[in-house]
Each structure stands twice: as C-alpha cells, then as structure tokens.
Write a protein that holds these residues in place. Structure first.
Motif, PDB file in Angstrom:
ATOM      1  N   GLY A   1      -0.437  -2.898   9.099  1.00  0.00           N
ATOM      2  CA  GLY A   1       0.893  -2.315   9.051  1.00  0.00           C
ATOM      3  C   GLY A   1       0.867  -0.840   9.369  1.00  0.00           C
ATOM      4  N   ASN A   2       1.941  -0.381  10.011  1.00  0.00           N
ATOM      5  CA  ASN A   2       2.051   1.051  10.219  1.00  0.00           C
ATOM      6  C   ASN A   2       2.625   1.685   8.962  1.00  0.00           C
ATOM      7  OD1 ASN A   2       5.163   1.526  10.546  1.00  0.00           O
ATOM      8  ND2 ASN A   2       4.704  -0.296  11.711  1.00  0.00           N
ATOM      9  N   LEU A   3       2.502   2.997   8.856  1.00  0.00           N
ATOM     10  CA  LEU A   3       2.992   3.731   7.696  1.00  0.00           C
ATOM     11  C   LEU A   3       4.454   4.099   7.890  1.00  0.00           C
ATOM     12  CD1 LEU A   3      -0.076   6.058   7.154  1.00  0.00           C
ATOM     13  CD2 LEU A   3       0.733   4.324   5.547  1.00  0.00           C
TER      14      LEU A   3
ATOM     15  N   SER B   1       3.215   0.756   3.403  1.00  0.00           N
ATOM     16  CA  SER B   1       2.669  -0.014   4.504  1.00  0.00           C
ATOM     17  C   SER B   1       2.455  -1.449   4.046  1.00  0.00           C
ATOM     18  CB  SER B   1       1.344   0.595   4.954  1.00  0.00           C
ATOM     19  OG  SER B   1       0.767  -0.139   6.006  1.00  0.00           O
TER      20      SER B   1
ATOM     21  N   TYR C   1       0.866  -1.170   0.000  1.00  0.00           N
ATOM     22  CA  TYR C   1       0.000   0.000   0.000  1.00  0.00           C
ATOM     23  C   TYR C   1       0.902   1.218   0.000  1.00  0.00           C
ATOM     24  CZ  TYR C   1      -3.408   3.406   1.828  1.00  0.00           C
ATOM     25  OH  TYR C   1      -4.216   4.498   2.030  1.00  0.00           O
TER      26      TYR C   1
ATOM     27  N   PHE D   1       7.185   6.543   6.325  1.00  0.00           N
ATOM     28  CA  PHE D   1       7.186   7.744   5.505  1.00  0.00           C
ATOM     29  C   PHE D   1       8.564   8.060   4.932  1.00  0.00           C
ATOM     30  CE2 PHE D   1       3.062   9.853   6.055  1.00  0.00           C
ATOM     31  CZ  PHE D   1       2.528   9.145   7.117  1.00  0.00           C
TER      32      PHE D   1
END
Lengths: 113, 114
Positions: free
Chosen positions: B100-102, B93, B32, B104
């Motif tokens: 899942g965490n993002l 993610s 994602y 960056f």
C-alpha cells in the motif's frame, strides 16, 4: 550507508516545459515511490515502481510518468508543466513491495513560472 | 474516500510540556500507521509507527496511542524540546493486493518555546 538521494535539489522551469527528476534508493531497497508535496500540505502519492514497472498509481494525470532502471534507481517525468505542478517532489524507497516502512529523500523543489 | 484527518494544524508548547497530535481515519483496511517528522527543506523522516494489534507503542519520548474502535490514533511527545519544533505528519497504509502507498494527513506545525 547512503540514504535516498534525489537530484537536483532545486529546479525552475517554464510553463509547458518538461522536467525529469531522479532518485537513487537506499542501499538494499528495490521499491521506489514518488510523492508530490504542495506547500503546507502532506505528501500525495503519485506512483510506485518495482521490478522496473509501475505497480500503483495515485490520482495524477498521464503527464506524470516514470521509469525504474535495473539498478532500482528511478526517474519522474512531468510533461506540459503547469503552474500548479510547483511543489516538493519526494522519492521514498522501501526494502521490497511488501514493506511499508518508507524512507524519504530530501526532495526536489520544482518551481514552474 | 480514503482520508486521514489530522489536528491541530499548529501547536505551540512550552519546553518540557507534552505535545499531542491527533489523527482519524476512515478505511478500516488500513493496517499500518506511521508518524513522520519533517524539518524545513528536508524530506519526512519516520519517527514511530504502530499496527492495529496493539493500543500503544512507546519509543523514548514519543508514544503512539491507537483506538481501533474509534478509528483514531495520536502522537504524544513527552518533555517537548525546542529541537522537536518541526511539522509532523500522520499517515496510514494497507496492503491492497500489493504494498500500500502512504496516505498522509495535512500536517501539524509544532513550535516548542524555550
């Protein structure tokens, strides 16, 4: 429909003190994540809560802790503040733990002096 | 190590021009890829996102191009406007057991000159 709301918007604390930041997720969302955004950097994942438990954690020390309440709101606590903890703290909520679409609040600007 | 590398750090574009921001990732488990727009003093706002089963996604003036084999994706802003001046973050993610965490990138500060 209110989005993600955070309080306070700004905060100044002294080194060694403790701070509590608050977040109310978007209506219909049950999962809350916290991020730290240092000046000029991208947000960094701190941890995620759903069903009132910490489910995932990023690379942050135990001084960072949190809580999620039955109404899905959340708190971020930071103990023994360091100057390096000065940052914008962002709360993000999502519909559930499987939903990657995250909506962010406006953040709390924490300054440690 | 899970990383998302973003370039350029800053970008100046004339009004009406095309703004292009690039990101590269390492972990092939990512599935994602969102782009966020952040104005000063505000939290990031989701702009557009893509999954690896498509190579391009367009929403209005914003287009994501995705190259799975190269592990790269980019944001194109067509007909850039002064109101587009903001910092843009790519992220990635994945579902690692649970949501899942993002992760960056470091951001691109876009300035659109009138």
């Amino acid at each position: 429909d209110a989005g993600v709301t955070q309080s306070p918007t700004h905060l100044i604390k002294t080194r060694g003190q403790q701070v509590t930041l608050r977040c109310s997720p978007k209506s219909g969302h049950d999962t809350v994540s916290w991020y730290q955004q240092a000046l000029g950097q991208g947000p960094q994942f701190i941890f995620q809560y759903y069903e009132e438990e910490e489910r995932q954690r990023g690379n942050f020390p135990d001084r960072f802790s949190g809580h999620q309440f039955p109404n899905y709101s959340s708190e971020l606590n930071v103990n023994a503040l360091l100057l390096g903890d000065s940052a914008l703290y962002l709360c993000a909520s999502s519909r559930d733990r499987w939903d990657t679409e995250a909506f962010f609040g406006q953040g709390t600007r924490l300054t440690v002096v | 190590q899970q990383q998302v590398k973003q370039s350029p750090q800053s970008l100046i574009v004339q009004k009406g021009g095309i703004s292009i921001i690039n990101c590269a990732y390492e972990n092939t488990a990512f599935d994602y890829f969102p782009w966020y727009q952040q104005f000063p003093g505000k939290g990031p706002a989701l702009l557009i996102a893509i999954r690896p089963d498509v190579s391009e996604k367009k929403e209005g003036r914003f287009t994501i191009s995705f190259n799975k084999s190269a592990k790269q994706f980019s944001l194109h802003i067509m007909d850039s406007q002064p109101g587009d001046s903001a910092t843009y973050f790519c992220a990635a993610s994945y579902y690692g057991g649970s949501q899942g965490n993002l992760i960056f990138g470091k951001g691109t500060k876009l300035s659109v000159k009138p």
